[in-house]
Design a protein around this motif. Sequence first.
Motif, PDB file in Angstrom:
ATOM      1  N   THR A 111       0.774  -1.030   0.025  1.00 40.57           N
ATOM      2  CA  THR A 111       0.071   0.014  -0.215  1.00 40.57           C
ATOM      3  C   THR A 111       0.913   1.337   0.110  1.00 40.57           C
ATOM      4  O   THR A 111       0.571   2.064  -0.811  1.00 40.57           O
ATOM      5  CB  THR A 111      -0.956  -0.075   1.173  1.00 40.57           C
ATOM      6  OG1 THR A 111      -1.564  -0.984   1.219  1.00 40.57           O
ATOM      7  CG2 THR A 111      -1.807   1.334   1.101  1.00 40.57           C
ATOM      8  N   LEU A 112       1.729   1.340   0.822  1.00 45.95           N
ATOM      9  CA  LEU A 112       2.895   2.436   1.004  1.00 45.95           C
ATOM     10  C   LEU A 112       3.527   2.782  -0.410  1.00 45.95           C
ATOM     11  O   LEU A 112       3.684   3.792  -0.815  1.00 45.95           O
ATOM     12  CB  LEU A 112       3.834   2.228   2.030  1.00 45.95           C
ATOM     13  CG  LEU A 112       3.149   2.257   3.406  1.00 45.95           C
ATOM     14  CD1 LEU A 112       4.213   1.998   4.338  1.00 45.95           C
ATOM     15  CD2 LEU A 112       2.394   3.717   3.644  1.00 45.95           C
ATOM     16  N   THR A 113       3.880   1.639  -1.052  1.00 45.20           N
ATOM     17  CA  THR A 113       4.725   1.872  -2.391  1.00 45.20           C
ATOM     18  C   THR A 113       3.745   2.406  -3.473  1.00 45.20           C
ATOM     19  O   THR A 113       4.080   3.108  -4.251  1.00 45.20           O
ATOM     20  CB  THR A 113       5.199   0.382  -2.673  1.00 45.20           C
ATOM     21  OG1 THR A 113       6.002  -0.165  -1.801  1.00 45.20           O
ATOM     22  CG2 THR A 113       5.743   0.597  -3.983  1.00 45.20           C
ATOM     23  N   LEU A 114       2.336   2.053  -3.708  1.00 40.93           N
ATOM     24  CA  LEU A 114       1.440   2.328  -4.466  1.00 40.93           C
ATOM     25  C   LEU A 114       0.914   3.681  -4.263  1.00 40.93           C
ATOM     26  O   LEU A 114       0.973   4.561  -5.023  1.00 40.93           O
ATOM     27  CB  LEU A 114       0.290   1.545  -4.336  1.00 40.93           C
ATOM     28  CG  LEU A 114       0.545   0.107  -5.000  1.00 40.93           C
ATOM     29  CD1 LEU A 114      -1.091  -0.830  -4.668  1.00 40.93           C
ATOM     30  CD2 LEU A 114       1.004   0.042  -6.502  1.00 40.93           C
ATOM     31  N   VAL A 115       1.010   4.104  -3.090  1.00 37.22           N
ATOM     32  CA  VAL A 115       0.503   5.560  -2.505  1.00 37.22           C
ATOM     33  C   VAL A 115       1.867   6.440  -3.128  1.00 37.22           C
ATOM     34  O   VAL A 115       1.865   7.524  -3.528  1.00 37.22           O
ATOM     35  CB  VAL A 115       0.357   5.729  -1.073  1.00 37.22           C
ATOM     36  CG1 VAL A 115       0.186   7.345  -0.741  1.00 37.22           C
ATOM     37  CG2 VAL A 115      -0.979   5.061  -0.878  1.00 37.22           C
ATOM     38  N   ALA A 116       2.966   6.125  -2.589  1.00 33.98           N
ATOM     39  CA  ALA A 116       4.029   7.049  -2.947  1.00 33.98           C
ATOM     40  C   ALA A 116       4.498   6.826  -4.418  1.00 33.98           C
ATOM     41  O   ALA A 116       4.743   7.860  -4.989  1.00 33.98           O
ATOM     42  CB  ALA A 116       5.605   6.264  -2.393  1.00 33.98           C
ATOM     43  N   THR A 117       3.850   5.758  -5.269  1.00 32.35           N
ATOM     44  CA  THR A 117       4.078   5.924  -6.643  1.00 32.35           C
ATOM     45  C   THR A 117       3.389   6.775  -7.389  1.00 32.35           C
ATOM     46  O   THR A 117       3.473   7.813  -8.104  1.00 32.35           O
ATOM     47  CB  THR A 117       4.204   4.535  -7.228  1.00 32.35           C
ATOM     48  OG1 THR A 117       5.154   3.515  -6.627  1.00 32.35           O
ATOM     49  CG2 THR A 117       4.224   4.793  -8.684  1.00 32.35           C
ATOM     50  N   TRP A 118       1.927   6.736  -6.781  1.00 31.81           N
ATOM     51  CA  TRP A 118       1.218   7.852  -7.098  1.00 31.81           C
ATOM     52  C   TRP A 118       1.510   9.251  -6.796  1.00 31.81           C
ATOM     53  O   TRP A 118       1.382  10.073  -7.810  1.00 31.81           O
ATOM     54  CB  TRP A 118      -0.353   7.510  -6.504  1.00 31.81           C
ATOM     55  CG  TRP A 118      -1.187   8.816  -6.389  1.00 31.81           C
ATOM     56  CD1 TRP A 118      -1.424   9.376  -5.276  1.00 31.81           C
ATOM     57  CD2 TRP A 118      -2.065   9.332  -7.352  1.00 31.81           C
ATOM     58  NE1 TRP A 118      -2.314  10.491  -5.747  1.00 31.81           N
ATOM     59  CE2 TRP A 118      -2.707  10.306  -6.845  1.00 31.81           C
ATOM     60  CE3 TRP A 118      -2.227   8.683  -8.796  1.00 31.81           C
ATOM     61  CZ2 TRP A 118      -3.577  10.942  -7.793  1.00 31.81           C
ATOM     62  CZ3 TRP A 118      -3.157   9.423  -9.387  1.00 31.81           C
ATOM     63  CH2 TRP A 118      -3.975  10.673  -8.937  1.00 31.81           C
ATOM     64  N   LEU A 156      12.068  -2.633   1.900  1.00 31.52           N
ATOM     65  CA  LEU A 156      13.065  -1.610   1.009  1.00 31.52           C
ATOM     66  C   LEU A 156      12.491  -0.914  -0.031  1.00 31.52           C
ATOM     67  O   LEU A 156      12.485   0.226  -0.067  1.00 31.52           O
ATOM     68  CB  LEU A 156      14.363  -2.536   0.742  1.00 31.52           C
ATOM     69  CG  LEU A 156      15.261  -1.817   0.120  1.00 31.52           C
ATOM     70  CD1 LEU A 156      16.039  -0.709   1.042  1.00 31.52           C
ATOM     71  CD2 LEU A 156      16.309  -2.708  -0.515  1.00 31.52           C
ATOM     72  N   MET A 157      11.695  -1.638  -0.693  1.00 30.67           N
ATOM     73  CA  MET A 157      11.171  -0.942  -1.812  1.00 30.67           C
ATOM     74  C   MET A 157      10.041   0.181  -1.198  1.00 30.67           C
ATOM     75  O   MET A 157       9.843   1.285  -1.905  1.00 30.67           O
ATOM     76  CB  MET A 157      10.395  -2.082  -2.710  1.00 30.67           C
ATOM     77  CG  MET A 157       9.581  -1.321  -3.616  1.00 30.67           C
ATOM     78  SD  MET A 157       8.474  -2.712  -4.557  1.00 30.67           S
ATOM     79  CE  MET A 157       7.323  -3.040  -3.171  1.00 30.67           C
ATOM     80  N   ALA A 158       9.394   0.023  -0.311  1.00 31.82           N
ATOM     81  CA  ALA A 158       8.492   0.890   0.111  1.00 31.82           C
ATOM     82  C   ALA A 158       9.140   2.013   0.665  1.00 31.82           C
ATOM     83  O   ALA A 158       8.747   3.120   0.468  1.00 31.82           O
ATOM     84  CB  ALA A 158       7.462   0.281   1.356  1.00 31.82           C
ATOM     85  N   LEU A 159      10.290   1.804   1.426  1.00 28.30           N
ATOM     86  CA  LEU A 159      10.972   3.031   2.141  1.00 28.30           C
ATOM     87  C   LEU A 159      11.699   3.634   1.155  1.00 28.30           C
ATOM     88  O   LEU A 159      11.593   4.864   1.193  1.00 28.30           O
ATOM     89  CB  LEU A 159      11.707   2.591   3.143  1.00 28.30           C
ATOM     90  CG  LEU A 159      11.710   2.324   4.529  1.00 28.30           C
ATOM     91  CD1 LEU A 159      11.172   3.739   5.065  1.00 28.30           C
ATOM     92  CD2 LEU A 159      10.332   1.347   4.885  1.00 28.30           C
ATOM     93  N   VAL A 160      12.109   3.195   0.046  1.00 27.79           N
ATOM     94  CA  VAL A 160      12.994   3.971  -1.163  1.00 27.79           C
ATOM     95  C   VAL A 160      11.809   4.738  -1.803  1.00 27.79           C
ATOM     96  O   VAL A 160      12.001   5.835  -2.152  1.00 27.79           O
ATOM     97  CB  VAL A 160      13.503   2.981  -2.067  1.00 27.79           C
ATOM     98  CG1 VAL A 160      14.092   3.593  -3.296  1.00 27.79           C
ATOM     99  CG2 VAL A 160      14.681   2.273  -1.314  1.00 27.79           C
TER     100      VAL A 160
END
Length: 247
Positions: A111-118, A156-160
């Motif tokens: 979820t965090l990765t998708l939000v950050a990508t958006w 790691l992906m989410a934090l980056v």
Amino acid sequence: MSVAADQGQANKLARFWPALLIAVLVAWHAAYNWRWLSQNIVLSGWDKARHLAQSLAYNSLLTPLTPKTLFNALISDTVRPPLAPMAAVPLYRLFGVSDDVGVLINLLYLTLTLVATWKIGVLLGGRKLGAVSVIILALLPMFYAVSRYFYLEYPLMALVALTIWLLLASDGFQKRGATLAWGILLGLGLLTKRTYVAFVFAPILLVVLRSPALPALWRRICGGLRVDLKDAALALAGGLILAGLWI
């Protein structure tokens, strides 16, 4: 009145459809992964089993949860940072101890990765780019395949992704809120995996070189540099105090 009402509905839809899109993608991943995990009984490979076992060890170390047990847990592994395996402990307390429950922490990282990508897409090219980026990422085979395992690469992906989003949102470190949040993420990233630095170094360097901070610093140096030690210490502490608990 009807035209105004229709316009209001359209504005609400335009405001909330990104959250709805991300929620649908996360729900799809959650349902599919839970079905896969409930049927899969073989845990192959060494890394994911080792990290999962470490999360179980942290669950034992943090029983009961006291300042002393927390400190002992933070320093228990001198090789790997503790954040990723420790993050699964609340799930064990809520849903019971099992390997499937431990892997569910990946839904948070997803979820965090998708939000950050958006957010990154919106900042770089607008809402359409953000939506396309989220959909493409959610459908990448490696993105959803790794979400079924307890690898360190998923947090790691989410934090980056979050770090790069807040790096862009800071507008060259001119927005204090985004900059302070970015500093906290630096600490969390260092507590996740050492290779975090390799992924964020180039974007940070680029933003620093393009920000007005360097010309302003040069002018201050030429005019006589004065350092506010209190502010400097606060800035350093924001990113390093969390990582320092483990180091």
